[in-house]
Design an enzyme around this catalytic site. Structure first.
Site, short mmCIF file in Angstrom:
data_model
loop_
_atom_site.label_atom_id
_atom_site.label_comp_id
_atom_site.label_asym_id
_atom_site.label_seq_id
_atom_site.Cartn_x
_atom_site.Cartn_y
_atom_site.Cartn_z
N TYR A 148 26.95 42.17 38.61
CA TYR A 148 27.30 40.85 39.13
C TYR A 148 26.38 39.77 38.55
O TYR A 148 25.24 40.06 38.20
CB TYR A 148 27.18 40.86 40.66
N GLU B 209 23.68 45.14 68.26
CA GLU B 209 25.04 44.59 68.32
C GLU B 209 25.10 43.22 69.01
O GLU B 209 26.15 42.56 68.97
CB GLU B 209 25.98 45.59 69.02
#
Ligand SMILES: [Zn+2]
Ligand SMILES: [Zn+2]
Length: 396
Positions: free
Chosen positions: A302, A376
């Site tokens: 990339y 979370e």
């Protein structure tokens, strides 16, 4: 109620669902370009929000539009990646990977579920904003050529060209509750270098009858570091690492060949090309000078990732409105690499970090490790903050 308040409420009421989605994705990871079940799950979930996703973009990619009032006014694109890594998870959690040897160890389950949460929030507020939000769920971030480059070829940045694209990535170095930004240069280009050093094998006691590829490879590895220290500007971050060296001789056997492989990273395209040329030339000359030769294969990765300064400043401000100024932090540049970079070479782009670390819960492992996990509670922030960034961009 203000629009910001509406986003926060929608985010809170869907947080439990988003966490459930993340656990489903985490338990069912799929490798790069094989995200078949994942992309089906994404499309079905988007349909349940009343959206009409396009499936099969660049293989397993999914694209969906959320049209507000006056949808042609402007478009903002939001991106998530969906692939997992070839790692065996060793966390003992109820949502542990059920796919042996495959794990969401880079948080792409988090990015995907978070963007689904963003989709739900924005789909519910369609009559309260102008313009269009384009959701991009891409395959294959972890593997060349990079799903982003394939999605761009499929036209996800056209008709119309979005005024901005925003991507989010988990960050285990940043505490949960915080969000990190960096303007300008942020991540490196990354190219893989494979060098096969060819000599002539023989008995370890008669080196004069052989051409020792182990010694040639050793010289090459040491000499190539001089490309970094003597040819690159000291003001320019760049790195060369060889993490693989295979010579299958023995204590008394000189092998015929040695294979070495490494990664070369840079933050400047001109230096990237120049550096690769010098690496090839130096390796070939050393091998030749020592009587052997080498075959070199470069696998282009990339490009560098540059965060558009103006866009980054604006979405940082939006994040400050959403989580408070005290919860927005600066992040340093890294020589890691990301295929989101491809988007950043096409349209104004910004890639920010969602804090996921929580030392009190023992959640500290870095990405790409078998113990990686997130707090979370990050998913109580991620979907809403990204929705708010998109809405503030559309409102400009
Ligand atoms: Zn990764
Ligand atoms: Zn990643």
């Amino acid at each position: 109620m203000s629009l910001l308040q509406s986003v926060k409420e929608a985010s809170q009421s869907s947080a439990a669902d988003v966490i459930k989605m993340r656990r489903h994705l985490h338990a069912n990871p799929e490798l790069s370009y094989q995200e078949h079940k994942t992309s089906k799950f994404v499309a079905e979930t988007l349909r349940s929000f009343g959206l009409e996703p396009t499936e099969g973009v660049a293989g397993t990619g999914v694209v969906a539009l959320i049209k507000g009032k006056n949808p042609d006014k402007k478009t903002v694109a939001l991106r998530a990646d969906m692939d997992a890594l070839p790692i065996q998870e060793i966390n003992d959690v109820p949502y542990k990977s059920t796919n042996t040897g495959v794990m969401h160890a880079c948080g792409h389950d988090v990015h995907t579920s978070s963007l689904l949460g963003t989709a739900k929030i924005l789909a519910g507020l369609r009559d309260q904003f102008e313009g269009t939000v384009r959701l991009i769920f891409q395959p294959g971030e972890e593997k060349n050529p990079g799903g982003a480059s394939m999605m761009i070829k499929e036209g996800v940045l056209e008709n119309p060209k979005p005024k901005a694209i925003i991507g989010q990535h988990v960050m285990p170095l940043v505490p949960v509750g915080k969000i990190g930004f960096r303007e300008g240069m942020y991540m490196a280009s990354s190219d893989e270098i494979y060098i096969k050093v060819i000599g002539k094998g023989g008995h370890g006691a008669t080196p004069e009858l052989a051409i020792d590829p182990v010694l040639i490879a050793s010289h090459i590895i040491i000499a190539l570091q001089q490309v970094i220290s003597r040819n690159a500007s000291p003001k320019q971050p760049t790195v060369l690492t060889f993490g693989r060296i295979i010579g299958e001789g023995a204590t008394n056997i000189i092998p015929d060949e040695v294979n070495i492989a490494g990664t070369f990273r840079a933050l400047n395209e001109e230096w990237r090309e120049n550096g690769l040329r010098k690496i090839v030339k130096m390796a070939e000359s050393i091998a030749e000078g020592m009587g052997g030769r080498c075959d070199i294969e470069l696998s282009r990765g990339y490009p560098y990732l540059e965060n558009n300064p103006e866009l980054t400043r604006r979405i940082r401000q939006a994040a400050e409105q959403y989580v408070g100024k005290e919860n927005v932090v600066d992040i340093d540049l890294t020589l890691g690499s990301e295929d989101f970079a491809y988007y950043s070479h096409q349209v104004p782009a910004s890639f920010y970090r969602l804090g996921t670390r929580n030392e009190s819960k023992g959640i500290t492992s870095y990405v790409h490790t078998p113990t990686f996990d997130i707090d979370e509670d990050a998913l109580r922030i991620g979907p809403g903050v990204m929705a708010w960034m998109a809405l503030t961009e559309l409102a400009l």
